[in-house]
Design a protein around this motif. Structure first.
Motif, PDB file in Angstrom:
ATOM      1  N   ALA A 160       1.176  -1.085   0.180  1.00  0.00           N
ATOM      2  CA  ALA A 160      -0.552  -0.168  -0.199  1.00  0.00           C
ATOM      3  C   ALA A 160       0.723   1.524  -0.235  1.00  0.00           C
ATOM      4  O   ALA A 160       0.067   2.598   0.524  1.00  0.00           O
ATOM      5  N   LYS A 161       1.711   0.873   0.248  1.00  0.00           N
ATOM      6  CA  LYS A 161       2.890   2.160   0.232  1.00  0.00           C
ATOM      7  C   LYS A 161       2.731   3.191   0.919  1.00  0.00           C
ATOM      8  O   LYS A 161       2.666   4.105   1.516  1.00  0.00           O
ATOM      9  N   LEU A 162       2.664   2.562   2.299  1.00  0.00           N
ATOM     10  CA  LEU A 162       2.395   3.036   3.582  1.00  0.00           C
ATOM     11  C   LEU A 162       3.763   2.950   4.566  1.00  0.00           C
ATOM     12  O   LEU A 162       3.705   3.343   6.080  1.00  0.00           O
ATOM     13  N   THR A 163       4.845   2.703   4.069  1.00  0.00           N
ATOM     14  CA  THR A 163       6.174   2.267   4.631  1.00  0.00           C
ATOM     15  C   THR A 163       7.672   2.953   3.556  1.00  0.00           C
ATOM     16  O   THR A 163       7.508   2.707   2.513  1.00  0.00           O
ATOM     17  N   PRO A 164       8.302   3.879   4.429  1.00  0.00           N
ATOM     18  CA  PRO A 164       9.179   4.159   3.382  1.00  0.00           C
ATOM     19  C   PRO A 164      10.218   3.243   3.100  1.00  0.00           C
ATOM     20  O   PRO A 164      10.356   2.083   3.621  1.00  0.00           O
ATOM     21  N   ARG A 165      11.091   4.106   2.044  1.00  0.00           N
ATOM     22  CA  ARG A 165      11.722   3.263   1.134  1.00  0.00           C
ATOM     23  C   ARG A 165      13.447   3.174   2.234  1.00  0.00           C
ATOM     24  O   ARG A 165      13.411   4.254   2.023  1.00  0.00           O
ATOM     25  N   THR A 166      13.672   1.389   1.995  1.00  0.00           N
ATOM     26  CA  THR A 166      15.429   1.758   2.717  1.00  0.00           C
ATOM     27  C   THR A 166      16.437   2.502   1.089  1.00  0.00           C
ATOM     28  O   THR A 166      16.111   1.479   0.916  1.00  0.00           O
ATOM     29  N   THR A 167      17.296   3.064   1.923  1.00  0.00           N
ATOM     30  CA  THR A 167      18.078   3.318   0.865  1.00  0.00           C
ATOM     31  C   THR A 167      19.334   3.448   1.378  1.00  0.00           C
ATOM     32  O   THR A 167      19.502   3.886   2.639  1.00  0.00           O
ATOM     33  N   GLN A 168      20.581   2.668   1.178  1.00  0.00           N
ATOM     34  CA  GLN A 168      21.523   2.529   1.471  1.00  0.00           C
ATOM     35  C   GLN A 168      22.875   2.171   1.276  1.00  0.00           C
ATOM     36  O   GLN A 168      22.984   1.651  -0.065  1.00  0.00           O
ATOM     37  N   SER A 169      23.872   3.737   1.019  1.00  0.00           N
ATOM     38  CA  SER A 169      24.916   3.512   0.406  1.00  0.00           C
ATOM     39  C   SER A 169      25.994   3.839   0.756  1.00  0.00           C
ATOM     40  O   SER A 169      25.971   5.311   1.801  1.00  0.00           O
ATOM     41  N   GLY A 170      26.339   2.936   1.254  1.00  0.00           N
ATOM     42  CA  GLY A 170      28.044   2.947   1.992  1.00  0.00           C
ATOM     43  C   GLY A 170      27.750   3.201   3.173  1.00  0.00           C
ATOM     44  O   GLY A 170      27.211   1.899   3.428  1.00  0.00           O
TER      45      GLY A 170
END
Length: 434
Positions: free
Chosen positions: A314-324
């Protein structure tokens, strides 16, 4: 750093016989990929154009079945994918609907229908796609009814706003005194204005209930330049409002009957009205929102293994982004607009209640803002709905507005407060309360 070891699938997981369709309004480009008859490890590819008529689609289904195709993949393009999907599914083929965002071709390459459908077929045979959620027919029919009701409600609201603009054009400021222009008092005043009554005092005497105490203010607000031109415009719009109200009432009856006829998660079972009543017990959720939840999610939660899966879909959870070493979060995404709209309204209503959800909103809004607090409450409502739909024996029980306070250890809280006062230069002596 210890390397991560993960067991992966082999080439046996590939789909040997697959077809893809690049959907358009009048036709569809089809790509079928099959194993080579004599040369091991080689593929045979066939691309052709098929009209989007019922006869041509059924013939396509027969041809794919004869070729042993096990999966047909197509993009979600407007409403044009539906004939292909449902007709081919009726032929016994496994149909996948995929998000167009997930199947974009490599940048820099030419874009044609042929190249797009070949790329879609290659992605499908390698297992690089995920199917979208397409509910069964009874749920789709209920979804059509609830979405049409929402559209008609929006259209009726627009007509009501146009009536208010006409009154403002005629210097009738009644909406500054009336809470609801289309309540009993407001409709009586509008009817009298349209019938030719222009006396502000006579119009103010039509007030009912608590508005009787505001007759002086009403008479002042009803003093204007309402003419026959405005009367004609208002009558035209009121006819449309009444017509839409009747259509919405008929839709409500049809939706109630469709909900009662929904198939349950197990064969020969029906969720019945008890599921709607259990959803209605959630703060902020009414019958309308409960119907929308069932229409958009369905009564079978086997599609969503956990509540977190549902919240992510439902797109009610933030997407996790990880770099380094940097880890952050991205926007939640668009999701299902009909579901998110209903959950947003329910969250706004729940935020004003003296319940756990209301307390959750007030805790988050102080540090994250109103929008993020509403999203958090909407996610909580969706999680509760998943549990209620998934387990027919579950009922909603509010944790109470003091739930988080009860989790705090009184001794630890007391010690922390004493330390803060000592740091400010105060000598604290505690005495037990009588």
């Amino acid at each position: 750093m210890v390397p991560e070891t993960q067991e992966l699938g082999t080439t046996e997981d590939l789909v040997e016989r697959v077809a893809a369709i690049d959907v358009a309004k009048a036709s569809g480009m089809v790509c079928m990929r099959l194993p080579h008859k004599t040369r091991t490890g080689r593929r045979v590819q066939e691309v052709w154009n098929v009209p989007s008529t019922t006869t041509a689609t059924l013939e396509l289904g027969d041809h794919l079945v004869c070729q042993g195709v096990t999966r047909v993949v197509m993009e979600a393009t407007g409403a044009y994918w539906k004939p292909y999907f449902f007709l081919l599914e009726a032929r016994g083929l496994e149909c996948w609907l995929v998000n167009a965002r997930d199947v974009k071709n490599v940048p820099g390459r030419p874009k044609t229908d042929k190249l797009d459908v070949v790329w879609l077929a290659k992605l499908s045979e390698r297992g690089m796609l995920r199917p979208s959620f397409v509910p069964p027919k009874p749920v789709r029919q209920l979804r059509d009814l609830t979405r049409l009701r929402a559209v008609l409600n929006q259209e009726r609201c627009r007509h009501k706003q146009r009536v208010e603009k006409i009154l403002e054009d005629a210097q009738i400021k009644v909406t500054s005194v009336l809470t609801d222009l289309f309540g009993a008092s407001g409709r009586d005043m509008l009817a009298a204005l349209i019938a030719g009554e222009r006396s502000p005092r006579v119009l103010a005497d039509l007030a009912r209930g608590n508005l009787v105490r505001k007759k002086v203010a009403l008479a002042d607000a009803l003093t204007g330049q309402f003419e026959d031109h405005h009367s004609f415009l208002c009558q035209t719009l009121l006819d449309s409002v009444d017509h839409l109200t009747g259509q919405i009432a008929r839709l409500n009856e049809q939706i109630t009957a469709a909900v009662q006829d929904l198939p349950g998660p197990e064969e020969h079972t029906r969720p019945g009205p008890s599921l709607v009543e259990r959803l209605d017990a959630i703060p902020g959720v009414g019958l309308t929102t409960a119907h929308i939840l069932l229409a958009e999610l369905g009564p079978d939660m086997a599609v969503f293994p956990t509540a977190d899966h549902l919240a992510s879909w439902a797109k009610l959870t933030p997407r996790t982004t990880q770099s380094g070493a940097k880890r952050g979060s991205s926007p939640t995404g668009r999701g299902n607009p009909w579901l998110k709209s209903a959950l947003g309204e329910a969250a706004s209503a729940a935020a004003r209640t003296d319940t756990y959800l209301g307390a959750r909103y007030r805790r988050i809004v102080k540090r994250r803002g109103r929008k993020k607090a509403l999203v958090a409450v909407a996610r909580s409502i969706l999680i509760i709905a998943w549990h209620l739909i998934n387990d027919p024996d579950t009922t909603f029980r509010d944790l109470g507005p003091d739930y988080h306070q009860r989790l705090i250890d009184p001794r630890r809280r007391t010690r922390d407060l004493v330390r803060q006062l000592n740091a400010l230069g105060h000598d604290v002596t505690l005495a037990p309360a009588s």
